[in-house]
Motif scaffolding. Sequence first.
Motif, short mmCIF file in Angstrom:
data_model
loop_
_atom_site.label_atom_id
_atom_site.label_comp_id
_atom_site.label_asym_id
_atom_site.label_seq_id
_atom_site.Cartn_x
_atom_site.Cartn_y
_atom_site.Cartn_z
N VAL A 107 0.84 -1.21 0.00
CA VAL A 107 0.00 0.00 0.00
C VAL A 107 0.87 1.25 0.00
O VAL A 107 0.55 2.24 -0.67
CB VAL A 107 -0.98 -0.03 1.18
N VAL A 128 -2.70 -0.71 -6.45
CA VAL A 128 -3.30 -0.42 -5.14
C VAL A 128 -4.67 0.22 -5.33
O VAL A 128 -5.65 -0.15 -4.67
CB VAL A 128 -2.37 0.50 -4.32
N GLU A 129 -4.75 1.18 -6.27
CA GLU A 129 -6.03 1.84 -6.51
C GLU A 129 -7.05 0.85 -7.06
O GLU A 129 -8.25 0.97 -6.80
CB GLU A 129 -5.85 3.01 -7.48
N THR A 138 -8.43 -0.91 -3.92
CA THR A 138 -9.36 -0.08 -3.14
C THR A 138 -10.64 0.14 -3.94
O THR A 138 -11.74 0.11 -3.39
CB THR A 138 -8.73 1.28 -2.79
N ASP A 188 -14.36 -0.83 -2.89
CA ASP A 188 -15.36 0.24 -2.90
C ASP A 188 -16.57 -0.16 -3.74
O ASP A 188 -17.73 0.01 -3.31
CB ASP A 188 -14.70 1.50 -3.47
N LYS A 216 -19.81 2.96 2.21
CA LYS A 216 -18.51 3.63 2.07
C LYS A 216 -17.68 3.55 3.36
O LYS A 216 -16.47 3.40 3.30
CB LYS A 216 -18.75 5.09 1.70
N VAL A 265 -15.29 0.54 3.99
CA VAL A 265 -14.17 0.24 3.09
C VAL A 265 -12.89 -0.10 3.85
O VAL A 265 -12.24 -1.09 3.54
CB VAL A 265 -13.95 1.40 2.09
N PRO A 266 -12.50 0.68 4.88
CA PRO A 266 -11.26 0.32 5.59
C PRO A 266 -11.30 -1.09 6.16
O PRO A 266 -10.33 -1.85 6.03
CB PRO A 266 -11.16 1.36 6.70
N TYR A 267 -12.45 -1.46 6.79
CA TYR A 267 -12.51 -2.79 7.41
C TYR A 267 -12.48 -3.89 6.35
O TYR A 267 -11.69 -4.83 6.44
CB TYR A 267 -13.78 -2.91 8.26
N PHE A 283 -11.45 -3.74 3.30
CA PHE A 283 -10.15 -3.75 2.62
C PHE A 283 -9.13 -4.50 3.47
O PHE A 283 -8.41 -5.37 2.96
CB PHE A 283 -9.69 -2.31 2.38
N SER A 284 -9.09 -4.19 4.78
CA SER A 284 -8.13 -4.87 5.66
C SER A 284 -8.38 -6.37 5.66
O SER A 284 -7.44 -7.18 5.54
CB SER A 284 -8.24 -4.33 7.08
N LEU A 285 -9.66 -6.73 5.76
CA LEU A 285 -10.04 -8.15 5.80
C LEU A 285 -9.59 -8.86 4.52
O LEU A 285 -8.88 -9.87 4.55
CB LEU A 285 -11.56 -8.21 5.94
N PHE A 341 -5.72 -8.83 4.00
CA PHE A 341 -5.00 -9.72 4.92
C PHE A 341 -5.18 -11.17 4.51
O PHE A 341 -4.22 -11.93 4.42
CB PHE A 341 -5.49 -9.53 6.36
N PHE A 400 -4.00 -7.62 12.91
CA PHE A 400 -5.15 -7.10 12.16
C PHE A 400 -5.48 -5.68 12.62
O PHE A 400 -5.87 -4.83 11.79
CB PHE A 400 -6.38 -8.01 12.32
N TYR A 405 -5.78 -2.64 10.22
CA TYR A 405 -7.02 -1.84 10.12
C TYR A 405 -6.74 -0.37 10.39
O TYR A 405 -7.14 0.49 9.60
CB TYR A 405 -8.06 -2.38 11.10
N GLY A 448 -5.82 0.41 6.76
CA GLY A 448 -7.22 0.59 6.37
C GLY A 448 -7.72 2.01 6.60
O GLY A 448 -8.33 2.61 5.74
#
Lengths: 262, 163
Positions: A52, A69-70, A73, A77, A89, A92-94, A96-98, A101, B22, B26, B30
């Motif tokens: 990232v 990377v885009e 994301t 999204d 919206k 997205v962070p959660y 994306f992380s899931l 990972f 994680f 996050y 994230g």
Amino acid sequence: MAAEQGKVDPMHQFTIEPLFGTDHWSIAGYSIPFTNSALWMALTTAVLLLFVVGGMKRELVPGRWQMAVEGFTGFIDNLLAANIGPAGKKYVPYIFSLFMFILFANLLGLLPLMLVGVHPFTPTSHFTVTGVLAIMSFAIVLIVGFARHGLHFFSLFVPHGTPWWLLWLIPIIELISFLVRPFSLALRLFVAMMAGHVLLEVLSSFVIDSANSGALWGTVVGLPSFLLMIAICALELLVAGIQAYVFALLTSLYLNDAENLH
Amino acid sequence: MPQISQLAATYASQIFWMLAFFGFIYFVIGRGMVPKVMATVEARDKQIADDLAAADAARAAADAEEEAWRTADNARRAEAQAVIAKAKADAAAASEKRLAAAATVVDGRLAEADARIAAARDGALGEIETVASEAAAAIAQRVAGLSVDAKAANAAVKEAFHG
């Protein structure tokens, strides 16, 4: 499953070996040594961070790395926009992380690092790991659902169009299917990753054992097994992506229940 | 199956490190980095949309400009055609006038010449009459011995000439 026949134990690859911190690292009496599993989680985190960071140049005309990377994301999204709508919206962070990972952990566990003497380990082949992810997703669904809809969230168990004379049965079925969600999330990923790795290990043991017992068996058994291994390696790369996608997709579908109810 | 046989010994470590890494992913990746990446994408999309809109506006302006130019050009062309037509008409009128003037001059000269010719012919006719009457008088003298005076001879000749 033990190594009665000696050479290759297909389950050995899942063994957790404490690396350090065995004797005195603990929280509230629970021992938390840094294991090979934790090491591969750390590697996954580091590779993901590198990936990232490489896409953070924020150029107007993106390079290849930034495009990659885009792309990820944008993929997450779109996934959330399609399944939840504009309210998606904020997840997205959660998601994306899931997704990232799981994807990176799956792929790193498939690397042929035994060639340089390192034993790769796949954290996602342990249900203690996938269980944490599944329970987190499930907990977010519960928290969001009750925070947004209060006790009305229970109407999730009465789908539209339920006939009145089935009202005693449908909610029970819906409740069970709802409660099964974290288990299905965790077990699907864990089983898929473990099965693929066991299959590869078993086939590789065929190749090694048949080659050791002579040219004839090496050709008749070892060669087809080896060709099958190549195909299954490609399949496993696909599965690594699909399982990450399925986990992210189902989480977003469950979040949609919590966000929009019906 | 180590996942189960090692469960009691490793679950705390697995859960702790999973949550730790994680959580890092996050909060740092994230929440920290992904929004910036998406903001970049959004800024780019917005810029592209703005540029497209600007290009569209510029094209519309160019179209309007061309239309205006075409109208002005047509007007100028029509004006030029009118000027040419007027010049043609003027020239035609002027040449007609000059032709008419020249024609009158020529007509005058023709009439003068005609008059001169008529005068010359009348003169010549008169002379012929005179000569003819003298000749008639002389003939009458010689043939008949008559002395005819000039006046009578002249009248007789005139009578003979004009019947």
